[in-house]
Design a protein around this motif. Structure first.
Motif, short mmCIF file in Angstrom:
data_model
loop_
_atom_site.label_atom_id
_atom_site.label_comp_id
_atom_site.label_asym_id
_atom_site.label_seq_id
_atom_site.Cartn_x
_atom_site.Cartn_y
_atom_site.Cartn_z
N HIS A 130 77.88 71.70 23.41
CA HIS A 130 78.35 70.34 23.11
C HIS A 130 77.69 69.77 21.85
O HIS A 130 78.35 69.26 20.97
N HIS A 135 82.28 77.14 30.01
CA HIS A 135 83.24 77.61 31.02
C HIS A 135 83.89 78.93 30.62
O HIS A 135 84.11 79.80 31.46
N ASP A 155 78.74 69.93 34.60
CA ASP A 155 79.87 69.65 33.73
C ASP A 155 81.10 69.59 34.62
O ASP A 155 81.29 70.45 35.48
N SER A 193 88.79 73.91 22.81
CA SER A 193 88.12 73.31 23.97
C SER A 193 87.94 74.36 25.07
O SER A 193 88.28 75.52 24.88
N CYS A 211 86.56 67.79 21.03
CA CYS A 211 86.89 67.39 22.40
C CYS A 211 85.91 66.32 22.89
O CYS A 211 86.27 65.48 23.73
N ILE A 212 84.69 66.36 22.38
CA ILE A 212 83.70 65.37 22.79
C ILE A 212 83.32 64.48 21.61
O ILE A 212 82.25 63.86 21.56
N PRO A 251 91.47 69.20 27.61
CA PRO A 251 91.76 68.66 28.95
C PRO A 251 91.82 67.13 29.03
O PRO A 251 92.31 66.60 30.01
N ARG A 293 87.87 58.60 22.95
CA ARG A 293 86.99 59.77 23.12
C ARG A 293 86.95 60.65 21.86
O ARG A 293 85.95 61.31 21.58
FE1 SF4 Z 1 83.38 70.70 26.19
FE2 SF4 Z 1 85.62 69.32 26.10
FE3 SF4 Z 1 85.33 71.21 27.87
FE4 SF4 Z 1 83.93 68.98 28.15
S1 SF4 Z 1 86.15 69.19 28.25
S2 SF4 Z 1 83.18 71.11 28.39
S3 SF4 Z 1 83.55 68.49 26.00
S4 SF4 Z 1 85.38 71.47 25.66
#
Ligand code: SF4
Ligand code: MIC
Length: 646
Positions: A65, A101, A119, A296, A360-361, A378, A384
């Motif tokens: 992240h 993940h 997470d 992501s 994504c973050i 997602p 965001r």
């Molecule tokens: Fe990273 Fe986005 Fe997945 Fe959260 S949703 S673990 S910020 S890639």
């Protein structure tokens, strides 16, 4: 009566309680996962427990992240996490190696095992038939210490899959169809278990996609059978020896049922600004697009990138589109490169990034003012991305690449007139390069833990007072995400291991003055609507407000992980008995919880709250264990006291 697979896995891990929906159960956790944004705090919490080593079968620390290094902070945190991991027997996946993940799926996940991750997208473990859940960092730290994970026993929603996906429709569209049906709170308190003949048409990667975004449904976890496709994937990863077959009994029953005929699905898209705002792509086709991102922890796999590369072979993206590719892992990138996928991406105009969460973050890749961005991510909660009033859409790689070529939202089936649908078979053997991972070994125990100046000790937390006098400092509406409570992004995310600095940003996107208002009162209360605290598992959304003096929240309903985090940090999670009372509370109202300590200690479930000159009734639906946490002022105080006592 036959058993479903969820109950089979839960039964084999049950250490406390009974499998009765709603009752608290405790299960043994085989594996844990930390990422860096939640991991620094979780690691500090684990350290505070005073153990020499983790007690799990496998624990992994990822750095994915906080990989933007604009000053010393993130790099300091990386070194802390690396040395602490080595010290405590945790495998360490460094920055650049990939998103937790995707890497966990490739290298560590095992069918039938339980996985607890700090997470919320940890249910991606469904890709290899794990029972995987997201939780707050403290719960994961406790699991690393060998303690069970406690949560309300879920109801099981059995979703029967039949048929086979048509061309240009892929796994993302299945989970978007679920979000169209259930929205962001329709599966709270449930595990979604997929079964039926359609399951065998889905690869392990497809199942990861569906499990990952099951989180957006509010689901506790997602479960898939472990079959030939699972075996094929694990063998291709050189890990076939951990494969076991897992299936529900042929006459299994579920608490609830649904069915999806895969052949009837069409390309879908989640419109701004909620993953639940799903429409058929054709309904929004023609909308001009400025940015497209493939990446992501969902849809950044070998299959997804290769499919995009194949579509782009010999083509260039539209000149008005900024097109980014964020590979899910170094392994994905190596395999895409090896199989010839990199050149078509680069020659089509892709901006290729290192593997990580990135945009994504809100770590870069923010779109411009009023720009439309299509992402395979997602989540698209408001702001965001880092841009105020952003216009973020979530879609499959097929829909994303169609928009990149045409410059407007396009039903990817329309590409079918000129382009053959790319079918990407699972490689028989992936290139597996684990050279970057530092695997835990007994000799690592001597590693000295290096703490940079960004690592601040956990703030002390006082126990709950006998009577709580506070002021309502904030009133918010429905579906408030933890991104709204404590935002992420390049400026704020690096402060995750410095609670005092971080807490200045609590609720800043809703009320810029929230933290300074907190300084003027003794204690504060926040009032909210339905599904309060959805989204990320970040315990900082409890920890930072608590540090500022928030001692109770009164809402119409809570999201699971956030509610557990509130108890863990000693914030009393109350729900309006009469939802109408929400309308009678205004910001600035004084609040009194008379004898709250005694009421919690004797197990009261109905808690009267004086708001101004009215009395309203609220409900406290927490376990006995959580009551102890609330009284002690937080789980860490409680566990520490008990460890000392024993
Ligand atoms: Fe990273 Fe986005 Fe997945 Fe959260 S949703 S673990 S910020 S890639
Ligand atoms: C997210 O997708 O919101 C995050 C960032 O991955 C979070 C974790 C965090 O806030 O660190 C999550 O999903 O739990």
């Amino acid at each position: 009566m036959g058993k479903n697979l969820t109950h089979k896995i839960l039964e084999s891990h049950l250490v406390e309680g009974k499998l009765v929906p709603g009752e608290e159960i405790g299960i043994r956790i085989d594996q844990t996962l930390l990422q860096d944004a939640t991991g620094t705090m979780a690691m500090l919490e684990f350290e505070a427990l005073g153990l020499d080593r983790v007690k799990t079968q496998c624990s992994v620390q990822y750095v994915d992240h906080n990989i933007l290094q604009s000053d010393n902070k993130n790099a300091d945190d990386h070194r802390y996490l690396q040395t602490a991991s080595m010290h405590f027997g945790i495998h360490f996946s460094p920055p650049g190696n990939g998103i937790c993940h995707q890497v966990h799926f490739e290298r560590f996940g095992e069918p039938g095992k339980t996985l607890l991750g700090a997470d919320s997208h940890t249910p991606s473990g469904a890709g290899v038939s794990m029972f995987a859940m997201g939780a707050g960092g403290l719960d994961v730290a406790l699991a690393m210490a060998g303690r069970p994970y406690y949560f309300p026993c879920p109801r099981v929603l059995g979703v029967k899959l039949t048929g086979k996906l048509p061309e240009w429709v892929s796994a993302k569209d299945i989970i978007l169809e679920m979000l169209r049906r259930y929205d962001v709170k329709g599966c709270i308190g449930k595990v979604v278990e997929y079964y039926g003949p359609g399951v065998s048409t889905l690869t392990a990667t497809d199942r990861l996609t569906i499990g990952n975004m099951g989180t957006e449904l509010g689901a506790t976890s997602t479960v898939f059978p472990s079959d030939e496709n699972t075996r094929r994937f694990l063998e291709a990863q050189g890990r076939g020896d951990c494969w076991v077959e897992l299936a529900p009994d042929p006459d299994a029953t579920y608490d609830e049922y649904d069915e999806i005929d895969l052949s009837s699905l069409e390309p879908l898209i989640a419109c701004p600004s909620s993953p639940g705002n799903v429409k058929p792509v054709r309904e929004v086709a023609g909308t001009k697009v400025d940015q497209v991102i493939i990446g992501s922890c969902v849809n950044s796999s070998f299959r997804d990138l290769m499919a995009v590369a194949k579509v782009l072979e010999g083509r260039h993206i539209h000149r008005d589109v900024f097109f980014h590719v964020n590979p899910g892992s170094r392994q994905v990138l190596e395999n895409v490169a090896f199989q010839g996928g990199l050149m078509p991406l680069l020659m089509a105009g892709a901006r290729l990034h290192e593997s990580g969460c990135l945009g994504c973050i809100g770590m870069g890749q923010a779109p411009g003012t009023n720009q439309v961005s299509l992402r395979t991510f997602p989540r698209n909660f408001p702001g965001r991305s880092g841009t105020k009033e952003d216009r973020i859409y979530l879609c499959s790689p097929e829909t994303a690449v169609a928009a990149a070529i045409k410059g407007e939202i396009t039903d990817p089936r329309d590409l079918g007139e000129q382009i053959e649908y790319p079918t990407i078979p699972e490689p028989e053997k992936y290139i597996v390069d684990t050279s970057s991972i530092i695997f835990a070994s007994p000799s690592c125990g001597d590693t000295e833990i290096i703490r940079g100046p960004n690592i601040k000790p956990l703030p002390a937390m006082d126990p709950l007072p006998d009577t709580l006098e506070a002021v309502v400092l904030l009133k918010v509406g429905d579906n408030i995400s933890t991104d709204a409570i404590i935002p992420a992004g390049a400026e704020i995310l690096p402060l995750r291991s410095n609670i005092d600095a971080l807490s200045q940003y609590a609720y800043c996107r809703i009320d810029d003055d929230f933290s300074s208002k907190c300084r003027e009162v003794n204690a504060a209360v926040v009032v909210g609507g339905e599904n309060y605290g959805q989204g990320s598992s970040r315990e900082h959304a409890a920890l930072a407000p608590r540090h500022l003096g928030v001692r109770a929240k009164i809402v119409r309903s809570f999201a699971r992980i956030h509610k557990a985090n509130l108890c863990n940090f000693g914030i009393v999670p109350l729900v309006f008995k009469n939802p109408e009372d929400y309308n009678h509370i205004t910001e600035g109202a004084p609040v009194r919880l008379e004898g709250i300590r005694e009421r919690i200690a004797r197990g009261d479930t109905e808690i009267p709250v004086h708001v101004g000159d009215r009395e309203i009734l609220t409900l406290l639906d927490v376990s006995d264990r959580q009551r102890e946490y609330l009284l002690a002022g937080g789980a860490l105080n409680y566990v520490r006291e008990n460890l000392t006592a024993s």
